[in-house]
Design a protein around this motif. Sequence first.
Motif, mmCIF file in Angstrom:
data_model
loop_
_atom_site.group_PDB
_atom_site.id
_atom_site.type_symbol
_atom_site.label_atom_id
_atom_site.label_comp_id
_atom_site.label_asym_id
_atom_site.label_seq_id
_atom_site.Cartn_x
_atom_site.Cartn_y
_atom_site.Cartn_z
ATOM 1 N N LEU A 212 0.781 -1.392 0.125
ATOM 2 C CA LEU A 212 0.003 0.079 -0.047
ATOM 3 C C LEU A 212 0.738 1.290 0.176
ATOM 4 N N SER A 213 1.811 1.188 0.520
ATOM 5 C CA SER A 213 2.872 2.463 0.492
ATOM 6 C C SER A 213 3.356 2.499 -0.986
ATOM 7 N N VAL A 214 3.762 1.458 -1.844
ATOM 8 C CA VAL A 214 4.305 1.696 -2.991
ATOM 9 C C VAL A 214 3.361 1.676 -4.111
ATOM 10 N N VAL A 215 2.236 0.881 -3.889
ATOM 11 C CA VAL A 215 1.189 0.962 -5.163
ATOM 12 C C VAL A 215 0.177 1.791 -4.694
ATOM 13 N N PRO A 216 -0.475 3.042 -5.183
ATOM 14 C CA PRO A 216 -1.433 3.778 -5.037
ATOM 15 C C PRO A 216 -2.567 3.038 -4.935
ATOM 16 N N ILE A 217 -3.672 3.181 -3.865
ATOM 17 C CA ILE A 217 -4.798 2.419 -4.021
ATOM 18 C C ILE A 217 -5.536 2.531 -5.145
ATOM 19 N N ASP A 218 -5.522 3.688 -5.603
ATOM 20 C CA ASP A 218 -6.285 4.177 -6.839
ATOM 21 C C ASP A 218 -5.800 3.430 -8.188
ATOM 22 N N ASN A 219 -4.322 2.833 -8.126
ATOM 23 C CA ASN A 219 -4.012 2.163 -9.127
ATOM 24 C C ASN A 219 -3.872 0.685 -8.968
ATOM 25 N N PHE A 220 -4.282 -0.023 -7.784
ATOM 26 C CA PHE A 220 -4.000 -1.188 -7.350
ATOM 27 C C PHE A 220 -4.937 -2.090 -8.290
ATOM 28 N N ALA A 221 -6.113 -1.832 -8.423
ATOM 29 C CA ALA A 221 -7.137 -2.518 -8.981
ATOM 30 C C ALA A 221 -6.862 -2.859 -10.639
ATOM 31 N N LYS A 222 -6.081 -1.638 -11.042
ATOM 32 C CA LYS A 222 -5.514 -1.922 -12.500
ATOM 33 C C LYS A 222 -4.456 -2.502 -12.730
ATOM 34 N N VAL A 223 -3.601 -2.576 -11.716
ATOM 35 C CA VAL A 223 -2.386 -3.571 -11.549
ATOM 36 C C VAL A 223 -2.666 -4.998 -11.560
ATOM 37 N N VAL A 224 -3.805 -5.092 -10.662
ATOM 38 C CA VAL A 224 -4.226 -6.529 -10.323
ATOM 39 C C VAL A 224 -4.787 -7.162 -11.780
ATOM 40 N N ASN A 225 -5.978 -6.113 -12.403
ATOM 41 C CA ASN A 225 -6.595 -6.412 -13.446
ATOM 42 C C ASN A 225 -6.021 -6.618 -14.702
ATOM 43 N N THR A 226 -4.766 -5.864 -14.836
ATOM 44 C CA THR A 226 -4.020 -6.100 -16.040
ATOM 45 C C THR A 226 -2.840 -7.296 -16.044
#
Length: 187
Positions: free
Chosen positions: A90-104
């Motif tokens: 959570l410190s490195v990957v912003p919460i707003d981008n996390f779903a995108k990182v996982v889904n892609t």
Amino acid sequence: MIEYIRGMIEDIGQNYVIIDFMGIGIKVFVPFSTLKALPTKGNITKLYTYLHVREDGFQIFGFKTKEELDLFEKLLSVNGVGPKGALSILSVVPIDNFAKVVNTGDYKALTLVPGIGKKTAERIILELKDKLPKEIVFESDNNLSNEALEALLALGYSKSEAISALADITCNSVEETVKQALKKLMK
């Protein structure tokens, strides 16, 4: 357990904050996103918390928003990810981008987190892919989606709920888009 803690900030460290709660200094570990959103020392703050019980003691993890806490708990459900690892993510990957990182399936973004290797990153993606909302990319010229998102936020829905509800909706008006999203949210 402990849903949240509200008190005066006594001290701020690199990855923690000490909150004075009724005369007791409580050390709360926080991600960088929460750390930078905190008011200065001597001010009152409220953090949503997760209590981690271990054989050798207790640790409290705190978050500025319920969405961060929810994501933290989802990360803990992944085999091989503990509280410190989830906090680092959570410190490195912003919460707003996390779903995108996982889904892609962008495991490389997760391997930038200290202590997270390729196998753990792939496991996180595999185990959380169906548990996270499909991220919508809001372009700056896509006023329809932005207005619909703002409308749902104004109605009291969280950003993650609103984004999930707006996924796959294609309408020509804000009103119709919001109607369709509300139907999804009411199910």
